[in-house]
Design a protein around this motif. Structure first.
Motif, mmCIF file in Angstrom:
data_model
loop_
_atom_site.group_PDB
_atom_site.id
_atom_site.type_symbol
_atom_site.label_atom_id
_atom_site.label_comp_id
_atom_site.label_asym_id
_atom_site.label_seq_id
_atom_site.Cartn_x
_atom_site.Cartn_y
_atom_site.Cartn_z
ATOM 1 N N ALA A 83 64.654 23.481 44.078
ATOM 2 C CA ALA A 83 63.236 22.907 43.943
ATOM 3 C C ALA A 83 62.277 23.746 42.750
ATOM 4 O O ALA A 83 62.816 24.771 42.080
ATOM 5 C CB ALA A 83 61.974 23.593 45.382
ATOM 6 N N ILE A 84 61.673 23.202 41.819
ATOM 7 C CA ILE A 84 61.304 23.535 40.981
ATOM 8 C C ILE A 84 59.869 23.149 40.694
ATOM 9 O O ILE A 84 58.620 22.397 41.378
ATOM 10 C CB ILE A 84 61.175 22.629 39.751
ATOM 11 C CG1 ILE A 84 63.158 21.977 39.648
ATOM 12 C CG2 ILE A 84 61.442 22.726 37.985
ATOM 13 C CD1 ILE A 84 63.634 23.413 39.552
ATOM 14 N N ALA A 85 59.347 24.862 40.478
ATOM 15 C CA ALA A 85 57.758 24.827 41.251
ATOM 16 C C ALA A 85 57.079 25.387 39.499
ATOM 17 O O ALA A 85 57.624 25.570 38.586
ATOM 18 C CB ALA A 85 57.900 26.227 41.245
ATOM 19 N N GLY B 162 65.939 36.794 41.736
ATOM 20 C CA GLY B 162 65.942 37.217 42.384
ATOM 21 C C GLY B 162 65.304 37.055 43.362
ATOM 22 O O GLY B 162 65.904 37.776 44.689
ATOM 23 N N SER B 163 63.688 37.303 43.219
ATOM 24 C CA SER B 163 62.587 37.448 43.917
ATOM 25 C C SER B 163 62.548 36.833 44.863
ATOM 26 O O SER B 163 62.481 35.614 45.147
ATOM 27 C CB SER B 163 61.686 37.508 42.826
ATOM 28 O OG SER B 163 61.155 38.059 42.025
ATOM 29 N N ALA B 164 62.427 37.650 46.597
ATOM 30 C CA ALA B 164 62.231 36.389 47.391
ATOM 31 C C ALA B 164 60.745 35.494 47.588
ATOM 32 O O ALA B 164 59.836 36.062 47.052
ATOM 33 C CB ALA B 164 62.441 36.745 48.872
ATOM 34 N N VAL B 165 61.284 34.190 47.818
ATOM 35 C CA VAL B 165 59.867 33.772 47.676
ATOM 36 C C VAL B 165 59.309 32.344 49.348
ATOM 37 O O VAL B 165 60.369 32.422 50.229
ATOM 38 C CB VAL B 165 59.978 31.650 46.869
ATOM 39 C CG1 VAL B 165 58.939 30.774 46.409
ATOM 40 C CG2 VAL B 165 60.715 32.146 45.678
ATOM 41 N N VAL C 294 64.414 32.472 43.260
ATOM 42 C CA VAL C 294 64.248 32.603 42.025
ATOM 43 C C VAL C 294 65.710 32.677 41.939
ATOM 44 O O VAL C 294 65.654 33.614 41.871
ATOM 45 C CB VAL C 294 63.507 33.395 41.550
ATOM 46 C CG1 VAL C 294 63.341 33.519 40.111
ATOM 47 C CG2 VAL C 294 61.529 33.365 41.785
ATOM 48 N N VAL C 295 66.007 31.525 40.566
ATOM 49 C CA VAL C 295 66.929 31.071 40.342
ATOM 50 C C VAL C 295 67.039 31.261 38.716
ATOM 51 O O VAL C 295 67.763 31.785 38.056
ATOM 52 C CB VAL C 295 68.467 30.712 41.042
ATOM 53 C CG1 VAL C 295 68.676 31.649 42.767
ATOM 54 C CG2 VAL C 295 67.760 29.513 40.407
ATOM 55 N N VAL D 158 63.998 27.556 42.261
ATOM 56 C CA VAL D 158 64.387 28.239 43.572
ATOM 57 C C VAL D 158 65.509 27.331 44.286
ATOM 58 O O VAL D 158 65.588 26.581 44.559
ATOM 59 C CB VAL D 158 63.015 28.202 43.786
ATOM 60 C CG1 VAL D 158 63.217 28.892 45.250
ATOM 61 C CG2 VAL D 158 61.592 28.759 43.416
ATOM 62 N N THR D 159 66.533 28.286 45.003
ATOM 63 C CA THR D 159 67.395 28.196 45.795
ATOM 64 C C THR D 159 67.101 28.057 46.980
ATOM 65 O O THR D 159 66.465 29.299 47.374
ATOM 66 C CB THR D 159 68.611 28.772 44.637
ATOM 67 O OG1 THR D 159 69.863 27.991 46.260
ATOM 68 C CG2 THR D 159 68.541 30.045 45.532
ATOM 69 N N PRO D 160 66.434 26.729 48.329
ATOM 70 C CA PRO D 160 66.190 26.961 49.401
ATOM 71 C C PRO D 160 66.982 27.861 50.539
ATOM 72 O O PRO D 160 68.462 27.882 50.537
ATOM 73 C CB PRO D 160 66.516 26.102 49.690
ATOM 74 C CG PRO D 160 66.961 25.322 48.641
ATOM 75 C CD PRO D 160 67.692 25.662 47.185
ATOM 76 N N SER D 161 66.427 28.379 51.356
ATOM 77 C CA SER D 161 67.578 29.097 52.293
ATOM 78 C C SER D 161 68.091 27.757 53.155
ATOM 79 O O SER D 161 68.203 26.920 52.842
ATOM 80 C CB SER D 161 66.441 29.438 53.415
ATOM 81 O OG SER D 161 65.782 30.629 52.820
ATOM 82 N N ASP D 162 69.350 28.280 53.162
ATOM 83 C CA ASP D 162 69.806 26.956 54.531
ATOM 84 C C ASP D 162 69.094 25.946 55.209
ATOM 85 O O ASP D 162 69.381 25.202 55.580
ATOM 86 C CB ASP D 162 70.921 28.070 55.280
ATOM 87 C CG ASP D 162 72.049 28.429 54.183
ATOM 88 O OD1 ASP D 162 72.286 28.271 53.397
ATOM 89 O OD2 ASP D 162 72.596 29.244 55.060
#
Length: 76
Positions: free
Chosen positions: A15-17, A29-32, A43-44, A57-61
């Motif tokens: 996801a690109i914010a 590495g921060s949780a979003v 955040v990657v 942002v890499t999404p959760s599963d």
């Protein structure tokens, strides 16, 4: 909590914010979380112009990427 920005698109499974002007971008590495405070990923990468960068942002599963588009994200 800090505002990450608004999700403008998805690309390559991320996801690109777009960060808000004047806001300091979150650390890698921060949780979003979303507006409901549900964790949506981490955040990657932070890239683009310094005054208003993009945040990848890499999404959760269990999170579908299309659902995030247009939503606001926040870093813990």
């Amino acid at each position: 909590m800090r505002r990450v920005g608004t999700v403008v698109r998805t690309a390559g499974g991320l996801a690109i914010a777009r960060a808000e002007a004047g806001e300091e971008p979150p650390r890698i590495g921060s949780a979003v979380v979303n507006e409901s405070l549900a964790t949506v990923g981490r955040v990657v990468d932070v890239f683009g112009p310094v005054d208003r960068p993009y945040v990848a942002v890499t999404p959760s599963d269990d999170i579908g990427l299309p659902v995030l588009v247009g939503g606001k994200l926040y870093a813990r």
